[in-house]
Write a protein that holds these residues in place. Structure first.
Motif, PDB file in Angstrom:
ATOM      1  N   HIS A   1      -6.848   0.264  -4.070  1.00 17.15           N
ATOM      2  CA  HIS A   1      -5.825   1.265  -3.766  1.00 17.15           C
ATOM      3  C   HIS A   1      -5.030   1.644  -5.023  1.00 17.15           C
ATOM      4  O   HIS A   1      -4.764   2.826  -5.267  1.00 17.15           O
ATOM      5  N   ALA A   2      -4.670   0.643  -5.819  1.00 15.75           N
ATOM      6  CA  ALA A   2      -3.895   0.894  -7.046  1.00 15.75           C
ATOM      7  C   ALA A   2      -4.688   1.776  -8.022  1.00 15.75           C
ATOM      8  O   ALA A   2      -4.157   2.759  -8.558  1.00 15.75           O
TER       9      ALA A   2
ATOM     10  N   LEU B   5       0.840  -1.210   0.000  1.00 17.33           N
ATOM     11  CA  LEU B   5       0.000   0.000   0.000  1.00 17.33           C
ATOM     12  C   LEU B   5       0.870   1.254   0.000  1.00 17.33           C
ATOM     13  O   LEU B   5       0.717   2.140  -0.845  1.00 17.33           O
ATOM     14  N   GLY B   6       1.811   1.315   0.967  1.00 18.80           N
ATOM     15  CA  GLY B   6       2.715   2.466   1.050  1.00 18.80           C
ATOM     16  C   GLY B   6       3.650   2.543  -0.144  1.00 18.80           C
ATOM     17  O   GLY B   6       3.940   3.631  -0.659  1.00 18.80           O
ATOM     18  N   ALA B   7       4.131   1.372  -0.602  1.00 23.97           N
ATOM     19  CA  ALA B   7       5.067   1.324  -1.735  1.00 23.97           C
ATOM     20  C   ALA B   7       4.409   1.857  -3.011  1.00 23.97           C
ATOM     21  O   ALA B   7       5.022   2.603  -3.782  1.00 23.97           O
ATOM     22  N   LEU B   8       3.134   1.493  -3.222  1.00 27.45           N
ATOM     23  CA  LEU B   8       2.401   1.981  -4.404  1.00 27.45           C
ATOM     24  C   LEU B   8       2.189   3.488  -4.340  1.00 27.45           C
ATOM     25  O   LEU B   8       2.361   4.189  -5.347  1.00 27.45           O
TER      26      LEU B   8
ATOM     27  N   ILE C 188      -6.189   8.512  -0.211  1.00 33.02           N
ATOM     28  CA  ILE C 188      -6.333   7.098  -0.590  1.00 33.02           C
ATOM     29  C   ILE C 188      -5.605   6.172   0.378  1.00 33.02           C
ATOM     30  O   ILE C 188      -6.087   5.088   0.696  1.00 33.02           O
ATOM     31  N   LEU C 189      -4.434   6.596   0.906  1.00 30.18           N
ATOM     32  CA  LEU C 189      -3.698   5.732   1.832  1.00 30.18           C
ATOM     33  C   LEU C 189      -4.450   5.587   3.162  1.00 30.18           C
ATOM     34  O   LEU C 189      -4.571   4.478   3.703  1.00 30.18           O
ATOM     35  N   ASN C 190      -4.983   6.693   3.681  1.00 26.89           N
ATOM     36  CA  ASN C 190      -5.804   6.628   4.902  1.00 26.89           C
ATOM     37  C   ASN C 190      -7.042   5.770   4.687  1.00 26.89           C
ATOM     38  O   ASN C 190      -7.384   4.913   5.514  1.00 26.89           O
ATOM     39  N   THR C 191      -7.716   6.004   3.548  1.00 25.52           N
ATOM     40  CA  THR C 191      -8.953   5.270   3.248  1.00 25.52           C
ATOM     41  C   THR C 191      -8.687   3.766   3.140  1.00 25.52           C
ATOM     42  O   THR C 191      -9.470   2.953   3.654  1.00 25.52           O
TER      43      THR C 191
END
Length: 477
Positions: free
Chosen positions: A191-192, A48-51, A212-215
């Motif tokens: 997420h992507a 998730l973080g890497a994307l 998007i990261l929080n969601t």
């Protein structure tokens, strides 16, 4: 000795061998069944973080630096603390599940929520005052302010960690790992798409990255909770209870021991990059070490999966009073992960002239990375056994012992040795990393001695008394 006796002995030996192979195969199947979904879950969530970082890099260099620094330093710190404190549940939920005290698991999870949400509130200043903290550690003012702004937007993620990790340990102890893997995979796909849509298509930049990261993290939490509330988790969830606020002091003690143990490991190799930044002409060694740490990070996901699997096996079997089964499981997982470590080490050495160019176009960085590959190979070999032994420690409830071992081996031996070799003896990046590998080797040897010399019948008895002690108030409710 006559021929008949010899024949009987040979037959007995063959029977034992066949029995061992059969038992080893059955235990391997169980361990892979647990570790497979755990590895997938950790890889999906790690991605998730890497994307987000990858899409931020498409916006600009400063945006990439802001997301990278916030992800690895600020969120990395919160992730380590929350995952560590949540790991106390691996011991308690696992042993309670093994003992058949299913209802206790839901209460334990709620207690962990209380402790981790309070911890998240205490960690708010790190997010709020991120710019001066980052500048204190030598980050440039421009990057510090950009990362600090992004950190403020990422505060909801920290509270998602506080709720998520107790849920993970609750489900993990009941071997419901496949549900977590499916949820994480589904969220990663969403997420992507939405990262591309918000960050690039709509041009929201860092705001889109934060949204998007929080969601995504909160969506993982909500879907896991829906799964628990809907299925009742086979009786492990019986609703919210005021019992969550009882016996918190002892729970905090075990949670802190778990956090210290895990964070000392989590931050140890991260400090290599920081220390390397103080070398003369640091750009090349820092880039080379970062590439190696990236490879090491993906390899570590396999180890963390087995760490979760052996933690479940040991805690379940000790909780059920099966000392021999717990000990045998440790033997099987140790052999399995050492073999995986050997394969990974061989893969690193075989591709040492190739893999650096996947990350860089610079010949100088690639050459330095190839030079460091022997240390990367040793690290991935140690990744096979060391995290698994830590998982055994969590399953058995030895967190405080391992925390002291980690302080001694990592920060009293490994870190000073790395600084001595790197700066005093001028071995540079190789010296820093080599010294720190010495600390990991020492810690692994001590854990091997402790694990092999423990009285496992006594450990099973301690698990039984722990379940009774922690579950008294719940059982009488």
């Amino acid at each position: 000795m006559d021929a008949g006796t010899n024949e009987a002995l040979l037959e007995k030996r063959e029977h034992r061998k066949a029995s061992f192979i059969k038992e080893f195969g059955a235990e391997s199947k169980t361990l892979w069944g647990l570790s497979g979904p755990a590895i997938l879950t950790y890889i999906f969530q790690y991605s998730l973080g890497a994307l987000t970082q990858t899409f931020a890099g498409q916006v600009g260099e400063l945006e990439l630096a802001a997301v990278s620094v916030e992800n690895s330093v600020i969120a990395g710190l919160a992730f380590g603390v929350m995952l560590g404190m949540g790991s106390a549940l691996e011991t308690l939920c696992g042993q309670a599940y093994g003992a058949g005290q299913i209802r206790m698991l839901g209460i334990y999870m709620q207690r962990s929520w209380v402790i981790l949400l309070v911890t998240a509130c205490l960690m708010l200043p790190i997010y709020i005052f991120a710019p001066p903290i980052l500048m204190f550690f030598g980050e440039s003012a421009e990057i510090s302010h950009a990362a600090g702004k992004f950190a403020l937007w990422m505060i909801p993620q920290m509270f998602a960690y506080a709720v998520n990790f107790p849920i993970q340990k609750f489900l993990q102890s009941q071997r419901k790992l496949m549900a977590m893997a499916w949820i994480s995979a589904f969220v990663l796909i969403l997420h992507a798409f939405f990262s591309w849509f918000l960050i690039l298509k709509l041009g929201w930049g860092l705001v889109g990255a934060a949204v998007i990261l929080n969601t995504s993290w909160w969506l993982i939490v909500i879907l896991q909770l829906v799964y628990i509330f809907y299925t009742k988790s086979d009786g492990a969830w019986s609703g919210f209870s005021w019992l969550a606020f009882q016996d918190l002091f002892g729970f905090v003690k075990l949670s802190l021991a778990s956090a210290i143990m895990l964070c000392l490991e989590f931050w140890y190799l991260m400090t290599i990059v920081v220390i390397a930044g103080h070398l003369d002409n640091p750009v090349v060694p820092v880039d080379a070490i970062s590439i190696c740490m990236n490879i090491n990070g993906w390899d570590a996901m396999i180890s963390i999966g087995f760490n979760a699997a052996i933690s479940v096996r040991v805690s379940n079997e000790l909780g059920a009073g099966n000392a021999r089964a717990a000990k045998f499981s440790v033997l099987v997982v140790s052999i399995t992960t050492v073999l995986i470590g050997v394969v990974c080490m061989a893969a690193v050495l075989a591709t040492k002239d190739i893999f650096p160019y996947l990350f860089t176009n610079s010949d100088a960085v690639a050459k330095e990375t190839t030079r460091l590959s022997i240390l990367l190979a040793l690290t991935v070999l140690l990744n096979g056994l060391q995290p698994v032994l830590s998982g055994v420690a969590v399953g058995a409830g030895w967190q405080s012992i391992v925390a002291y071992i980690n302080i001694g081996c990592y920060y009293i031996v490994g870190l000073p040795l790395g600084i001595l070799l790197g700066f005093v003896f001028n071995f540079g990046a190789m010296g820093i990393w080599g010294g720190m590998i010495g600390g990991v080797c020492l810690q692994t040897l001590i854990l091997i001695v402790i694990t092999s010399s423990r009285n496992w019948d006594k450990e099973a008895a301690e698990a039984e008394s722990r379940v009774k002690r922690w579950g008294g108030a719940i059982a009488n409710h």
